[in-house]
Motif scaffolding. Structure first.
Motif, short mmCIF file in Angstrom:
data_model
loop_
_atom_site.label_atom_id
_atom_site.label_comp_id
_atom_site.label_asym_id
_atom_site.label_seq_id
_atom_site.Cartn_x
_atom_site.Cartn_y
_atom_site.Cartn_z
N LEU A 75 -39.44 0.04 -16.25
CA LEU A 75 -39.71 1.71 -16.46
C LEU A 75 -41.25 2.41 -15.99
O LEU A 75 -41.75 2.60 -15.15
N SER A 76 -42.39 1.87 -17.59
CA SER A 76 -43.25 2.09 -17.09
C SER A 76 -44.62 1.16 -18.10
O SER A 76 -44.26 0.62 -19.04
N VAL A 77 -45.76 1.06 -17.57
CA VAL A 77 -46.48 0.57 -18.17
C VAL A 77 -46.71 1.11 -19.44
O VAL A 77 -47.47 0.91 -20.56
N LEU A 78 -46.73 2.27 -19.15
CA LEU A 78 -47.48 3.68 -20.65
C LEU A 78 -45.84 3.64 -21.60
O LEU A 78 -45.89 3.06 -22.34
N HIS A 79 -44.60 3.42 -20.89
CA HIS A 79 -43.31 3.12 -21.71
C HIS A 79 -43.79 1.73 -22.77
O HIS A 79 -43.71 1.31 -23.74
N ALA A 80 -44.06 0.22 -22.10
CA ALA A 80 -44.13 -0.80 -22.80
C ALA A 80 -44.94 -0.50 -23.34
O ALA A 80 -45.40 -1.43 -24.54
N GLY A 81 -46.29 -0.15 -23.53
CA GLY A 81 -47.53 0.24 -24.57
C GLY A 81 -46.88 1.05 -25.26
O GLY A 81 -47.67 0.15 -26.07
N ALA A 82 -46.79 1.58 -25.15
CA ALA A 82 -46.20 2.39 -26.40
C ALA A 82 -45.45 1.56 -26.98
O ALA A 82 -45.01 2.34 -28.96
N ALA A 83 -44.41 1.13 -26.81
CA ALA A 83 -43.56 0.10 -27.59
C ALA A 83 -44.09 -0.69 -28.03
O ALA A 83 -43.58 -1.49 -29.74
N LEU A 84 -45.06 -1.19 -27.43
CA LEU A 84 -46.40 -2.51 -28.16
C LEU A 84 -46.66 -1.84 -29.61
O LEU A 84 -47.08 -2.46 -30.31
N SER A 85 -47.28 -0.98 -29.35
CA SER A 85 -47.83 0.50 -30.24
C SER A 85 -46.58 0.48 -31.08
O SER A 85 -47.15 -0.30 -32.89
N ASP A 86 -45.24 0.59 -31.44
CA ASP A 86 -45.01 0.61 -31.79
C ASP A 86 -44.15 -0.60 -33.24
O ASP A 86 -44.07 -0.69 -34.42
N HIS A 87 -43.84 -1.57 -32.26
CA HIS A 87 -43.67 -3.04 -32.90
C HIS A 87 -44.72 -3.53 -33.82
O HIS A 87 -44.81 -4.46 -34.44
N GLY A 88 -46.13 -3.40 -33.24
CA GLY A 88 -47.30 -3.80 -33.86
C GLY A 88 -48.16 -5.23 -33.98
O GLY A 88 -48.46 -5.71 -34.34
N ARG A 89 -47.37 -5.66 -32.49
CA ARG A 89 -47.81 -7.06 -32.95
C ARG A 89 -46.98 -7.67 -31.92
O ARG A 89 -46.16 -7.38 -31.10
N ILE A 90 -47.69 -9.21 -31.18
CA ILE A 90 -47.45 -10.02 -30.19
C ILE A 90 -47.03 -11.16 -30.54
O ILE A 90 -47.49 -12.00 -31.37
N PRO A 91 -45.87 -11.74 -30.45
CA PRO A 91 -45.26 -12.82 -31.10
C PRO A 91 -45.79 -14.28 -30.80
O PRO A 91 -46.77 -13.71 -29.54
N PRO A 92 -46.45 -15.14 -31.40
CA PRO A 92 -46.61 -16.15 -31.39
C PRO A 92 -46.19 -16.91 -30.18
O PRO A 92 -47.91 -17.50 -29.07
N GLU A 93 -45.43 -16.91 -29.17
CA GLU A 93 -45.32 -17.37 -28.05
C GLU A 93 -46.10 -16.18 -27.28
O GLU A 93 -45.89 -17.15 -26.54
N GLY A 94 -46.57 -15.35 -26.94
CA GLY A 94 -46.68 -14.44 -26.04
C GLY A 94 -45.91 -13.01 -25.47
O GLY A 94 -45.04 -13.21 -26.19
N LEU A 95 -46.31 -12.78 -25.28
CA LEU A 95 -45.37 -11.66 -24.18
C LEU A 95 -45.23 -10.85 -22.66
O LEU A 95 -46.16 -11.76 -22.40
N HIS A 96 -44.02 -11.67 -21.82
CA HIS A 96 -44.86 -11.83 -20.32
C HIS A 96 -43.71 -11.33 -19.06
O HIS A 96 -42.93 -10.81 -20.38
N LEU A 97 -43.99 -10.15 -19.42
CA LEU A 97 -44.07 -8.98 -18.54
C LEU A 97 -43.87 -9.05 -17.17
O LEU A 97 -44.40 -10.01 -16.33
N PRO A 98 -42.37 -9.06 -16.76
CA PRO A 98 -42.00 -9.86 -14.79
C PRO A 98 -42.59 -8.88 -14.04
O PRO A 98 -43.21 -9.42 -12.81
N ALA A 99 -42.88 -7.09 -14.45
CA ALA A 99 -43.60 -6.55 -13.16
C ALA A 99 -44.08 -5.73 -13.23
O ALA A 99 -42.96 -4.80 -13.80
N VAL A 100 -44.90 -5.44 -13.48
CA VAL A 100 -45.83 -4.46 -14.52
C VAL A 100 -46.95 -3.57 -13.04
O VAL A 100 -47.68 -4.80 -12.93
N VAL A 101 -47.15 -2.07 -13.10
CA VAL A 101 -47.90 -1.40 -12.35
C VAL A 101 -48.24 -0.96 -13.49
O VAL A 101 -48.21 0.02 -13.93
N GLY A 102 -50.30 -1.09 -12.48
CA GLY A 102 -50.78 -0.52 -12.95
C GLY A 102 -50.86 -1.31 -14.81
O GLY A 102 -51.26 -0.60 -15.72
N ALA A 103 -51.22 -2.47 -14.96
CA ALA A 103 -51.48 -3.02 -15.73
C ALA A 103 -52.56 -3.25 -16.45
O ALA A 103 -52.31 -3.23 -17.57
#
Length: 209
Positions: A76-104
């Motif tokens: 949907l949006s890099v900003l949606h993804a960023g806001a969701a990351l802020s809500d979760h507050g962590r990166i999993p040990p295996e990392g976060l892998h996103l297939p199609a990001v505009v304005g990365a």
């Protein structure tokens, strides 16, 4: 910086980002995320306004209801993804892998608010970049590669053990954008302006008694 670039203050860049985001149809909350992210990215000498323009020109989709992880909303949006990351507050040990990001590059501020050391990499078929982020109260960035790339990119955010040995990038107090990109952002922002009326034209800029 090239002489062809337009220069503005960080507050001016943030205000333009907010108005352009609103003009493109973002709600108030997401437009505020756009303002904060663009201001932060430009304060590190990176192309925040150009990245936001690519997001807006790619088009916005409505966010479905319910809770989401960053991986769920990245289409949907890099900003949606960023806001969701802020809500979760962590990166999993295996990392976060996103297939199609505009304005990365606009993901970087959200990562920088997390404690720890991370690699943020994005790549298209012909270009790529890596930003190493040491987050927390005083974030530091190390950059390599082509930061400003066109189109959707594959993004990987992974924890790191050691920071690069070189000096982190310096802070900036100014934002820079190509004139054509500035005109297109102002085109989005214009959608927030009230149309002139006969009464406003008669009063003019100074108002009336």
């Amino acid at each position: 910086m090239s002489l062809t670039l337009r220069e503005m203050s960080l507050s001016e860049a943030g205000a333009l980002a907010f108005k352009a985001a609103r003009g493109a149809g973002m709600d108030w909350g997401l437009a505020e995320e756009a303002r904060a992210s663009v201001t932060w990215v430009n304060s590190r000498g990176l192309p925040g306004l150009a990245a936001l323009l690519s997001v807006l020109e790619a088009g916005l989709k409505p966010l479905p209801g319910g809770g989401h992880s960053p991986a769920d909303v990245v289409g949907l949006s890099v900003l949606h993804a960023g806001a969701a990351l802020s809500d979760h507050g962590r990166i999993p040990p295996e990392g976060l892998h996103l297939p199609a990001v505009v304005g990365a590059v606009l993901m970087v501020p959200f990562v920088a608010h997390l404690p720890g050391l991370y690699s943020v990499q994005w790549r298209t078929s012909d270009a790529g970049a890596q930003v190493t982020v040491r987050g927390g109260a005083e974030p530091c960035l190390w950059c390599a590669g082509s930061i400003e790339i066109n189109g959707a990119a594959r993004v990987s955010i992974t924890p790191l053990a050691d920071a690069p040995t070189g000096a982190p990038i310096a802070r900036s107090t100014r934002a820079f954008v190509h004139p054509d990109q500035l005109n297109r952002l102002e085109g989005f922002a214009a959608a927030t302006y009230a149309p002139a009326t006969e009464a406003s034209r008669a009063r003019g800029a100074g108002g009336a008694d």
